[in-house]
Design a protein around this motif. Structure first.
Motif, PDB file in Angstrom:
ATOM      1  N   ALA A 171       0.830  -1.206   0.000  1.00 51.89           N
ATOM      2  CA  ALA A 171       0.000   0.000   0.000  1.00 51.89           C
ATOM      3  C   ALA A 171       0.866   1.260   0.000  1.00 51.89           C
ATOM      4  O   ALA A 171       0.580   2.225  -0.724  1.00 51.89           O
ATOM      5  N   GLU A 172       1.932   1.249   0.797  1.00 55.03           N
ATOM      6  CA  GLU A 172       2.813   2.417   0.858  1.00 55.03           C
ATOM      7  C   GLU A 172       3.478   2.672  -0.489  1.00 55.03           C
ATOM      8  O   GLU A 172       3.544   3.815  -0.959  1.00 55.03           O
ATOM      9  N   GLN A 173       3.944   1.594  -1.116  1.00 54.80           N
ATOM     10  CA  GLN A 173       4.574   1.732  -2.423  1.00 54.80           C
ATOM     11  C   GLN A 173       3.561   2.190  -3.473  1.00 54.80           C
ATOM     12  O   GLN A 173       3.856   3.044  -4.315  1.00 54.80           O
ATOM     13  N   ALA A 174       2.351   1.625  -3.408  1.00 56.28           N
ATOM     14  CA  ALA A 174       1.301   2.005  -4.358  1.00 56.28           C
ATOM     15  C   ALA A 174       0.971   3.488  -4.233  1.00 56.28           C
ATOM     16  O   ALA A 174       0.755   4.173  -5.240  1.00 56.28           O
ATOM     17  N   ASN A 176       3.024   5.862  -3.068  1.00 60.82           N
ATOM     18  CA  ASN A 176       4.180   6.619  -3.552  1.00 60.82           C
ATOM     19  C   ASN A 176       4.254   6.637  -5.075  1.00 60.82           C
ATOM     20  O   ASN A 176       4.694   7.620  -5.670  1.00 60.82           O
ATOM     21  N   TRP A 177       3.806   5.553  -5.721  1.00 58.39           N
ATOM     22  CA  TRP A 177       3.849   5.460  -7.176  1.00 58.39           C
ATOM     23  C   TRP A 177       2.635   6.086  -7.844  1.00 58.39           C
ATOM     24  O   TRP A 177       2.578   6.167  -9.063  1.00 58.39           O
ATOM     25  N   VAL A 180      -2.668   4.477  -6.049  1.00 58.92           N
ATOM     26  CA  VAL A 180      -3.865   4.583  -5.226  1.00 58.92           C
ATOM     27  C   VAL A 180      -4.027   6.013  -4.729  1.00 58.92           C
ATOM     28  O   VAL A 180      -3.082   6.808  -4.723  1.00 58.92           O
ATOM     29  N   THR A 181      -5.252   6.316  -4.322  1.00 63.33           N
ATOM     30  CA  THR A 181      -5.595   7.672  -3.887  1.00 63.33           C
ATOM     31  C   THR A 181      -5.285   7.898  -2.419  1.00 63.33           C
ATOM     32  O   THR A 181      -4.705   8.909  -2.027  1.00 63.33           O
ATOM     33  N   ARG A 182      -5.669   6.926  -1.586  1.00 60.74           N
ATOM     34  CA  ARG A 182      -5.464   7.018  -0.148  1.00 60.74           C
ATOM     35  C   ARG A 182      -5.168   5.630   0.418  1.00 60.74           C
ATOM     36  O   ARG A 182      -5.629   4.624  -0.113  1.00 60.74           O
ATOM     37  N   VAL A 183      -4.402   5.597   1.510  1.00 60.18           N
ATOM     38  CA  VAL A 183      -4.183   4.372   2.271  1.00 60.18           C
ATOM     39  C   VAL A 183      -4.819   4.562   3.639  1.00 60.18           C
ATOM     40  O   VAL A 183      -4.639   5.599   4.292  1.00 60.18           O
ATOM     41  N   VAL A 184      -5.595   3.554   4.069  1.00 63.76           N
ATOM     42  CA  VAL A 184      -6.322   3.652   5.341  1.00 63.76           C
ATOM     43  C   VAL A 184      -6.044   2.404   6.172  1.00 63.76           C
ATOM     44  O   VAL A 184      -5.481   1.417   5.693  1.00 63.76           O
ATOM     45  N   ASP A 185      -6.442   2.460   7.435  1.00 58.84           N
ATOM     46  CA  ASP A 185      -6.233   1.322   8.328  1.00 58.84           C
ATOM     47  C   ASP A 185      -7.006   0.101   7.834  1.00 58.84           C
ATOM     48  O   ASP A 185      -8.053   0.221   7.180  1.00 58.84           O
TER      49      ASP A 185
END
Length: 263
Positions: A171-174, A176-177, A180-185
């Motif tokens: 998710a973090e890499q996605a 940064n690249w 994705v729009t947002r990463v959530v818990d």
């Protein structure tokens, strides 16, 4: 009868969920046909202002069901030919519908699930979820518009790396690249995607529809063609109640009230 795709509408937001958790929400011909039918119907439903796509359990979708492919009475090529017909219609419905479509990536999105998520307008991804194109690891070429979207999101060099290496994308890499729009818990992807859809539903939807169309079509138009299409869109928006309201609100220094004609 067991629903392999479950669709619900709450207020003006529709949620469409793959419901084959034991198969990691992989889709066979029947499942993707049901998904296609839901998307076609929701695209035409004027009471729906946003759509969220997700998967039941711990997976978004692992794409085409290879066990189903292996059971097809003809050969593998024939199975994929039939499966892709319905699947590609899903991709086209997502890209051509005027309302926003958000992928709630609650778990792994691989193969056709990866490409389906990329076809959506926005992607909300759980922190422990993983993206994986998977096609090339199975000796297949990427499908579902993945080769169209990937280089436009991450550039050609990185898209080739994703295609060649097929490493899991966190998710973090996605984020940064720009995948994705947002990463959530974890456990919050669907909830956050619905909230995001509700926020978007309060924006001027006619303006969003034209922006989505123009951005999608920009990859195939010449500059002259695209400028003319932009002018057509601008005229349409300026004549629409939302456009008139937005201009009036700006002049009158007040907050605009959009989408009143749909209430």
């Amino acid at each position: 009868m067991f629903d392999t795709v479950r669709a619900t509408i709450c207020g003006d937001i529709a949620t469409v969920v793959f419901n084959r958790p034991k198969a990691f929400n992989a889709f066979d011909l029947d499942t993707i046909t049901i998904m296609m039918d839901h998307l076609i119907n929701l695209a035409a439903d004027d009471t729906v202002r946003g759509i969220v796509i997700s998967g039941e359990g711990n997976s978004f979708s692992c794409g085409g069901d290879l066990k189903w492919v292996a059971s097809w009475p003809q050969d593998y090529a024939s199975a994929f030919h039939n499966l892709a017909a319905r699947y590609h219609q899903c991709i086209l419905e997502i890209r051509r519908m005027s309302k926003p479509v958000i992928a709630a990536i609650n778990g792994i999105a691989a193969g056709g699930g990866f490409s389906l998520a990329l076809a959506c307008d926005f992607r909300i991804m759980a922190r422990s979820a993983v993206l994986k194109q998977s096609y090339t690891s199975n000796g297949l070429s990427i499908d579902g518009g993945g080769t169209f979207v990937l280089p436009r999101l991450v550039g050609l060099a990185r898209a080739l790396e994703i295609a060649a290496m097929d490493e899991p994308i966190s998710a973090e890499q996605a984020l940064n690249w720009g995948l994705v729009t947002r990463v959530v818990d974890d456990g919050k992807a669907l909830e956050e995607a619905i909230t995001f859809a509700e926020e978007l539903s309060r924006k001027p939807l006619h303006s969003f529809a034209w922006s989505k169309k123009l951005l999608t079509d920009s990859f195939r138009n010449s500059l002259e063609e695209h400028l003319e299409q932009e002018r057509t869109g601008l005229r349409s928006c300026a004549a629409h109640p939302d456009g008139k309201e937005g201009i009036s609100a700006f002049i009158e220094k007040r907050k605009p009230m959009f989408n009143r004609e749909a209430q």
